[in-house]
Design a protein around this motif. Structure first.
Motif, mmCIF file in Angstrom:
data_model
loop_
_atom_site.group_PDB
_atom_site.id
_atom_site.type_symbol
_atom_site.label_atom_id
_atom_site.label_comp_id
_atom_site.label_asym_id
_atom_site.label_seq_id
_atom_site.Cartn_x
_atom_site.Cartn_y
_atom_site.Cartn_z
ATOM 1 N N LEU A 256 -10.932 -22.940 24.232
ATOM 2 C CA LEU A 256 -11.795 -23.871 23.514
ATOM 3 C C LEU A 256 -12.488 -24.847 24.441
ATOM 4 C CD1 LEU A 256 -9.613 -24.616 20.374
ATOM 5 C CD2 LEU A 256 -11.390 -22.906 20.716
ATOM 6 N N GLU A 257 -12.114 -24.862 25.720
ATOM 7 C CA GLU A 257 -12.767 -25.782 26.663
ATOM 8 C C GLU A 257 -14.028 -25.129 27.177
ATOM 9 O OE1 GLU A 257 -9.819 -26.566 29.581
ATOM 10 O OE2 GLU A 257 -8.411 -27.473 28.192
ATOM 11 N N SER A 258 -14.965 -24.885 26.294
ATOM 12 C CA SER A 258 -16.165 -24.129 26.653
ATOM 13 C C SER A 258 -17.136 -24.927 27.496
ATOM 14 C CB SER A 258 -16.866 -23.648 25.378
ATOM 15 O OG SER A 258 -17.181 -24.777 24.568
ATOM 16 N N GLU A 259 -17.123 -26.244 27.412
ATOM 17 C CA GLU A 259 -18.097 -27.025 28.159
ATOM 18 C C GLU A 259 -17.789 -27.000 29.647
ATOM 19 O OE1 GLU A 259 -18.103 -30.877 26.489
ATOM 20 O OE2 GLU A 259 -18.989 -30.275 24.575
ATOM 21 N N GLU A 260 -16.490 -26.862 30.001
ATOM 22 C CA GLU A 260 -16.126 -26.888 31.418
ATOM 23 C C GLU A 260 -16.396 -25.539 32.094
ATOM 24 O OE1 GLU A 260 -12.115 -28.088 31.710
ATOM 25 O OE2 GLU A 260 -12.423 -30.026 30.741
ATOM 26 N N ASN A 261 -16.184 -24.468 31.382
ATOM 27 C CA ASN A 261 -16.347 -23.157 32.025
ATOM 28 C C ASN A 261 -17.019 -22.217 31.039
ATOM 29 O OD1 ASN A 261 -16.226 -20.952 33.631
ATOM 30 N ND2 ASN A 261 -14.008 -20.892 33.823
ATOM 31 N N LEU A 262 -18.320 -22.020 31.201
ATOM 32 C CA LEU A 262 -19.086 -21.191 30.294
ATOM 33 C C LEU A 262 -18.605 -19.738 30.406
ATOM 34 C CD1 LEU A 262 -21.404 -21.104 28.288
ATOM 35 C CD2 LEU A 262 -22.936 -20.603 30.222
ATOM 36 N N GLY A 263 -18.420 -19.102 29.287
ATOM 37 C CA GLY A 263 -17.976 -17.710 29.271
ATOM 38 C C GLY A 263 -16.530 -17.558 28.898
ATOM 39 N N GLN A 264 -15.712 -18.629 29.096
ATOM 40 C CA GLN A 264 -14.318 -18.522 28.714
ATOM 41 C C GLN A 264 -14.127 -18.742 27.228
ATOM 42 O OE1 GLN A 264 -11.732 -20.870 31.102
ATOM 43 N NE2 GLN A 264 -12.290 -19.877 33.036
ATOM 44 N N ASN A 265 -15.148 -19.142 26.530
ATOM 45 C CA ASN A 265 -15.057 -19.315 25.079
ATOM 46 C C ASN A 265 -15.751 -18.171 24.348
ATOM 47 O OD1 ASN A 265 -17.626 -19.926 25.865
ATOM 48 N ND2 ASN A 265 -17.913 -21.597 24.416
ATOM 49 N N TRP A 266 -15.532 -16.886 24.896
ATOM 50 C CA TRP A 266 -16.238 -15.745 24.293
ATOM 51 C C TRP A 266 -15.763 -15.484 22.877
ATOM 52 C CZ3 TRP A 266 -13.058 -11.778 22.810
ATOM 53 C CH2 TRP A 266 -11.783 -11.725 23.413
ATOM 54 N N ILE A 267 -14.566 -15.926 22.550
ATOM 55 C CA ILE A 267 -14.065 -15.708 21.187
ATOM 56 C C ILE A 267 -14.890 -16.509 20.183
ATOM 57 C CG2 ILE A 267 -12.054 -16.053 19.694
ATOM 58 C CD1 ILE A 267 -10.295 -15.321 21.958
ATOM 59 N N GLU A 268 -15.534 -17.624 20.669
ATOM 60 C CA GLU A 268 -16.391 -18.419 19.791
ATOM 61 C C GLU A 268 -17.542 -17.601 19.233
ATOM 62 O OE1 GLU A 268 -19.439 -22.240 20.203
ATOM 63 O OE2 GLU A 268 -18.094 -21.705 21.835
ATOM 64 N N HIS A 269 -17.940 -16.574 20.034
ATOM 65 C CA HIS A 269 -19.097 -15.782 19.640
ATOM 66 C C HIS A 269 -18.736 -14.592 18.769
ATOM 67 C CE1 HIS A 269 -21.909 -17.888 22.379
ATOM 68 N NE2 HIS A 269 -20.790 -18.094 23.080
ATOM 69 N N VAL A 270 -17.474 -14.417 18.455
ATOM 70 C CA VAL A 270 -17.071 -13.320 17.579
ATOM 71 C C VAL A 270 -17.505 -13.646 16.157
ATOM 72 C CG1 VAL A 270 -15.128 -11.994 16.691
ATOM 73 C CG2 VAL A 270 -15.138 -12.751 19.081
ATOM 74 N N HIS A 271 -17.980 -12.658 15.468
ATOM 75 C CA HIS A 271 -18.436 -12.843 14.090
ATOM 76 C C HIS A 271 -17.295 -13.407 13.238
ATOM 77 C CE1 HIS A 271 -20.075 -11.878 10.109
ATOM 78 N NE2 HIS A 271 -21.284 -11.733 10.710
ATOM 79 N N PRO A 272 -17.580 -14.362 12.353
ATOM 80 C CA PRO A 272 -16.509 -14.975 11.543
ATOM 81 C C PRO A 272 -15.678 -13.955 10.772
ATOM 82 C CG PRO A 272 -18.534 -16.227 11.331
ATOM 83 C CD PRO A 272 -18.895 -15.008 12.112
ATOM 84 N N ASP A 273 -16.332 -12.885 10.312
ATOM 85 C CA ASP A 273 -15.572 -11.894 9.549
ATOM 86 C C ASP A 273 -14.602 -11.103 10.422
ATOM 87 O OD1 ASP A 273 -16.991 -12.729 7.371
ATOM 88 O OD2 ASP A 273 -18.433 -11.069 7.403
ATOM 89 N N ASP A 274 -14.880 -11.071 11.767
ATOM 90 C CA ASP A 274 -14.024 -10.293 12.668
ATOM 91 C C ASP A 274 -13.111 -11.185 13.497
ATOM 92 O OD1 ASP A 274 -15.474 -8.155 11.725
ATOM 93 O OD2 ASP A 274 -16.887 -8.169 13.417
ATOM 94 N N ARG A 275 -13.373 -12.523 13.470
ATOM 95 C CA ARG A 275 -12.724 -13.406 14.447
ATOM 96 C C ARG A 275 -11.207 -13.440 14.280
ATOM 97 N NH1 ARG A 275 -15.714 -18.415 13.913
ATOM 98 N NH2 ARG A 275 -17.318 -17.230 15.016
ATOM 99 N N GLU A 276 -10.735 -13.578 13.076
ATOM 100 C CA GLU A 276 -9.287 -13.722 12.882
ATOM 101 C C GLU A 276 -8.544 -12.470 13.371
ATOM 102 O OE1 GLU A 276 -6.107 -14.824 9.334
ATOM 103 O OE2 GLU A 276 -8.258 -14.864 8.950
ATOM 104 N N GLU A 277 -9.084 -11.317 13.101
ATOM 105 C CA GLU A 277 -8.438 -10.079 13.566
ATOM 106 C C GLU A 277 -8.442 -9.998 15.081
ATOM 107 O OE1 GLU A 277 -8.852 -5.199 13.154
ATOM 108 O OE2 GLU A 277 -10.327 -6.545 12.214
ATOM 109 N N VAL A 278 -9.574 -10.419 15.722
ATOM 110 C CA VAL A 278 -9.654 -10.369 17.176
ATOM 111 C C VAL A 278 -8.637 -11.317 17.790
ATOM 112 C CG1 VAL A 278 -11.130 -10.834 19.156
ATOM 113 C CG2 VAL A 278 -12.059 -9.612 17.184
ATOM 114 N N VAL A 279 -8.583 -12.606 17.269
ATOM 115 C CA VAL A 279 -7.655 -13.589 17.836
ATOM 116 C C VAL A 279 -6.217 -13.128 17.670
ATOM 117 C CG1 VAL A 279 -6.807 -15.955 17.609
ATOM 118 C CG2 VAL A 279 -9.265 -15.494 17.517
#
Length: 752
Positions: A256-279
């Motif tokens: 969740l610290e996306s501002e410090e290191n771009l790209g480490q918050n790739w889960i943020e970009h997962v579609h809401p319908d798929d996010r819970e299953e991915v996490v």
């Protein structure tokens, strides 16, 4: 390795040896040399040594229990080194040639053995010369006399040599370890560089995470994939849609610290319908549950939603331990679009297929109706064929049941069909006749071909003939052939009925008729013979008895006795004739009884000879010879009497008085053999085949009396006893009859 508190090298060891024996012993123990070690010293000198020097070496040997070996040249040195584990080479240095010194110098290098030089005195030039030949030190002759100094010098030299060898090996090992470490560092650096180059240039998002799942590396592709359009960026509160436990987990691993290191918050970009299953799948995988390989939607902007496939695998070191994780996110949007397009195409294709199927169903219905019609016609055709086949089989069965050969033939004599008996008669199969013409088997059917030709050529519709066929050599059969034309004479049916048995019956009937005639003739001859043969003795008896009645009282006794003997001879003759008639009668009823008894065969033959001589009142000379291994035999004496008496009687009857008659008897354990030989009138050749027939007499008997039944009785009696009779005869030369009767094969009941 040496202890850290003592630094040892060759100079320190030598100085210690020169100054203090206690220090020298300490150094020797440090350098892997114990006092008790057995040392072997090789002494090399180009010239003969003095007695004093030999004494010094001998004393060292006795004091230290060393082995001392001597060599006069370089070759002996190498031989001793190969045979013995030499510890040190002691070289006596003198004013030797330079060539010899060079050879000595090569010994230490080639054999890796320490060299100690022995010099005459302490001198710098001498010391340099000693080191030139490869010696680690030198010792003077004066010092050599002190055995302790000599021993310490030798032991110290050996110890230093061993230390030097050990030190060289350790240096080589250190150099190898350093090279390996440098190579490993180089390989690691190159591997990391290769990984970074590969990860930066491949069109796949790559990230690396530690054991907790925290991302420690993200490649440029993944960072670019996570860039968002600020105007249409994602909602900042996207984590609110996550489960509280999933949100806590992402905060702990730093995603969740996306501002410090771009790209480490790739889960943020997962579609809401798929996010819970991915996490949830990612969390389970990090904790060792299942695997992580999912396809999900990735949102770059509101207008740009990409399909990606995410995959994570563990990083395992050389010890098999997991050190972290590496994952990839691959853009599969084009593939998904292609799949979607393919799905749409499939839908369109299904619609077209449905339309085509409808057309095909219509055509299929029409085809089925047409097939039904064809099936109906086919069924009718098959029914007709079956009925025709049944009719054909019925006709064939009828023809096969006919007790004769049946075939129907066209006018060109080609076979149209036949029954089984026809084929079997020619030992062929029905199929062998199809397509063939009558007479193709020429060796068996020539007369049949001629009959068929006459049938078609004639004007009548049917003809019949009786023909004889010879199928095999000696196998002849008679047939009644019947030919019936039909179809206006274009075809004909031929029937061949075997009449072989009928023909045979006709022949047998004819023979029976002939036999009846023959028997009738025999009966007449028999009645004539009996009447004739009985008339003579009866007349003789009647005449003699009448004379005795009227004149017996007047005649002397001698004359009365003569007439009585005449009556007795006539009675005997009638009795013999009656006996022959009884035998013929037994033959007529069909059986002749056999009653074996034990007799003396030699005495039996002699008695018959005497009876023959008396009964015939002749004066023939009878020669009787016998060769008997067995004299008493079991046989039917009555039948044997019939055989022998008839043969002897015939021999006497048909032979002149002056000619002798021979009777030869042979008896062994298996059979009796009788030979009756005469020199009489013989038997003509034309009569020999009828010789044993009843009432048959040879044509050359003339006025000699006889009934013609004697030899017939002989033959029947021999057959009854299971024997064999044979004869040889020539006219006017006599006859020889041979009878062989097996002793152990007597028929108890013989049927004529």
């Amino acid at each position: 390795m040496m202890d850290n508190d003592i630094e040892v090298n060759e100079i320190d060891a030598w100085n210690a040896l020169k100054t203090n024996s206690i220090i020298s012993e300490n150094l020797e123990s440090k350098l892997f040399l114990d006092k008790g070690d057995p040392l072997r010293i090789l002494y090399l000198s180009e010239i003969n040594t003095s007695d004093r020097f030999d004494i010094d070496l001998t004393r060292c040997q006795l004091d230290s229990n060393w082995g001392i070996y001597k060599a006069a040249n370089i070759e002996e040195v190498f031989d001793l080194v190969c045979q013995t584990n030499i510890s040190l080479i002691l070289v006596k240095q003198a004013s030797s040639s330079e060539e010899w010194l060079n050879k000595v110098a090569s010994i230490g290098t080639q054999l890796d053995i320490p060299i100690l030089a022995v010099v005459d005195r302490e001198d710098e030039a001498i010391a340099i010369a000693a080191f030139d030949i490869g010696a680690y030190d030198y010792i003077t002759l004066e010092e050599l006399r002190d055995s302790k100094i000599l021993q310490r010098t030798i032991r110290h030299g050996i110890a230093c040599h061993r230390w030097k060898m050990q030190n060289d090996r350790l240096q080589q090992i250190d150099a190898k370890d350093q090279n390996k470490r440098k190579k490993a560092e180089t390989d690691l650096r190159e591997s990391e560089e290769y990984f970074h180059i590969l990860s930066e240039y491949v069109p796949i998002g790559i990230f690396q995470a530690d054991l907790l799942g925290k991302q420690i590396y993200t490649n440029t592709y993944l960072k670019n994939l996570c860039l968002t359009d600020t105007k249409t960026g994602l909602s900042q509160n996207w984590t609110e849609s996550l489960h509280p436990e999933d949100r806590t987990y992402l905060q702990n691993i730093g995603i969740l610290e996306s501002e410090e290191n771009l790209g480490q918050n790739w889960i943020e970009h997962v579609h809401p319908d798929d996010r819970e299953e991915v996490v949830r799948s990612y969390q389970n995988f990090i904790q060792g549950i299942g695997s992580f390989h999912l396809e999900f939607r990735f949102i770059r902007s509101q207008a740009d939603i990409r399909w990606v496939v995410g995959q994570v695998i563990p990083l395992i070191n050389s010890n098999g331990e997991t050190t972290g994780f590496v994952g990839s996110i691959t853009d599969i949007t084009e593939r998904k679009q292609a799949e979607e397009k393919l799905k749409q195409l499939n839908i369109e294709l299904e619609c077209r297929v449905f339309d085509r199927i409808s057309e095909l169903q219509k055509l299929n219905l029409e085809l089925r109706i047409g097939n039904k019609i064809r099936e109906f016609h086919e069924a009718e055709r098959q029914k007709t064929e079956r009925e025709l086949h049944i009719a054909k089989d019925r006709l064939q069965a009828v023809l096969d049941a006919v007790p004769g050969c049946v075939a129907w033939v066209s006018a060109d004599l080609s076979y149209l069909g036949m029954n089984q008996l026809m084929a079997q008669t020619f030992q062929l199969d029905i199929r062998d006749f199809m397509g063939e013409t009558v007479g193709f088997n020429k060796s068996k059917a020539k007369d049949y071909v001629d009959f068929a030709k006459r049938c078609f050529a004639g004007s009548e519709d049917n003809i019949s003939e009786e023909l004889e066929f010879e199928f095999d050599e000696g196998n002849k059969k008679h047939y009644l052939l019947i030919g019936q034309k039909y179809a206006q004479g274009r075809s004909a049916v031929f029937v061949a009925i075997e009449i072989t048995e009928r023909k045979r019956a006709e022949v047998e009937t004819q023979r029976a008729l002939e036999k009846v005639e023959e028997l009738s003739e025999l009966k007449s001859r028999f009645i004539f013979m009996v009447s004739h043969e009985f008339r003579t003795p009866l007349t003789s008896i009647f005449s003699a008895s009448e004379l005795l009645e009227h004149y017996g009282q007047k005649w002397p006794p001698e004359k009365i006795l003569q007439y009585l003997k005449q009556i007795q001879e006539s009675v005997r003759r009638m009795n013999g004739l009656l006996e022959d008639v009884l035998i013929i009668g037994a033959g007529e009823v069909g059986k002749l009884k056999i009653k074996p008894t034990e007799i003396d065969i030699v005495q039996f033959c002699q008695q018959l000879i005497e009876e023959t001589q008396l009964s015939k009142q002749n004066h023939h000379a009878f020669n009787f010879t016998h060769d008997t291994r067995v004299q008493r035999v079991v046989i039917d004496s009555k039948l044997l009497r019939h055989i022998l008496s008839n043969l002897l009687s015939n021999a006497a009857k048909y032979s002149p008085v002056q000619k002798p008659i021979d009777l030869n008897l042979r008896v062994d354990s298996r059979q009796i053999t009788l030979e009756v030989v005469d020199l009489g009138i013989g038997i003509p050749q034309e009569d020999q085949k009828y010789l044993f027939d009843l009432f048959h007499r040879a044509t050359n008997v003339g006025t000699i009396g006889g009934t013609g039944i004697g030899l017939s009785i002989v033959k029947k009696s021999v057959d009854a006893l299971g024997g064999i009779i044979s004869f040889k005869s020539e006219v006017n030369s006599g006859s020889k009859f041979t009878v062989s009767i097996p002793i152990d094969q007597v028929n108890e009941e013989y049927q004529w």
